[in-house]
Design a protein around this motif. Sequence first.
Motif, PDB file in Angstrom:
ATOM      1  N   HIS A  56       0.835  -1.194   0.000  1.00  0.00           N
ATOM      2  CA  HIS A  56       0.000   0.000   0.000  1.00  0.00           C
ATOM      3  C   HIS A  56       0.878   1.255   0.000  1.00  0.00           C
ATOM      4  O   HIS A  56       2.006   1.245   0.499  1.00  0.00           O
ATOM      5  CB  HIS A  56      -0.959  -0.002   1.193  1.00  0.00           C
ATOM      6  N   GLU A  57       0.362   2.319  -0.570  1.00  0.00           N
ATOM      7  CA  GLU A  57       1.168   3.516  -0.799  1.00  0.00           C
ATOM      8  C   GLU A  57       1.210   4.444   0.415  1.00  0.00           C
ATOM      9  O   GLU A  57       0.245   4.577   1.156  1.00  0.00           O
ATOM     10  CB  GLU A  57       0.637   4.279  -2.012  1.00  0.00           C
ATOM     11  N   VAL A  61       3.990   6.440  -2.781  1.00  0.00           N
ATOM     12  CA  VAL A  61       5.037   5.433  -3.014  1.00  0.00           C
ATOM     13  C   VAL A  61       4.710   4.188  -2.194  1.00  0.00           C
ATOM     14  O   VAL A  61       4.375   4.305  -1.011  1.00  0.00           O
ATOM     15  CB  VAL A  61       6.431   5.971  -2.616  1.00  0.00           C
ATOM     16  N   PRO A  62       4.799   2.977  -2.779  1.00  0.00           N
ATOM     17  CA  PRO A  62       4.539   1.757  -2.018  1.00  0.00           C
ATOM     18  C   PRO A  62       5.433   1.668  -0.782  1.00  0.00           C
ATOM     19  O   PRO A  62       6.629   1.973  -0.835  1.00  0.00           O
ATOM     20  CB  PRO A  62       4.871   0.639  -3.013  1.00  0.00           C
TER      21      PRO A  62
END
Length: 247
Positions: A56-57, A61-62
């Motif tokens: 998940h971001e 960004v992940p």
Amino acid sequence: MAVFVALGAFLMTLFGGWTAQHVTDRRHLVLGVAGGLMLGAAGLDLLPEAMAAAGHEVFGVPQALLLFVGGFLVAHLVERMLAARQASHGAYNGARNGHDHRVPQVGMTVAAAMVGHSLMDGIAIGAAFQAGGGMGATVALAVISHDFADGFNTYTVTSLYGNERRKALAMLVAAALAPVVGAASTLLFTLPPELLGSYLGFFGGVLVYLAAAEILPEAHHRHPAHSTLLCTVGGVAFIWLVTGVAE
């Protein structure tokens, strides 16, 4: 069952360390293989697993990628801090006169991180068997296969930074025991997938830094041969093969 399977990881780790000890006359090739195994493990094994478990971001960004970069930076900062400390004690004055300027603490720190990684390997085996026998067998195959690389790299990195042989052997034994301890610990708790993914992303960044900034430059420093490069490519290909078989 998970603890029994982890014994295979124990034996494979020791075999990897034994192999690293008996190829001292081809040190540049050993380092080339080690660098390839580390790059392959980080890019083809650890990071994909991290993305799947903690993808998940965070601000676009992940999370796994953020921790990957964080691991790279932490490894760089730790090495620079230890190197600066060594230099302040006059270590590099000796280096200018041709003496060894490696920082043993870096090798021990890296080896300790690899022991932690091996512990998480064991936890991953136990957690997979909690999900089901099929999942457990798949994860166990991947872990046991790449634990050869863990043992190889643990002994090589500890020795590379100038530590005594007995310390390298001690870290190797610790890395071999860690998966068994990790697997046994899952009898007491269930590990959240996101936590495991976050750790894998962080440690992947550490491995990439070590391979790109330390292991591979050292491999090519005195023996810039094509054989060394081929060993690196072979190490990456081996991890790719193991990952594909496990899938």
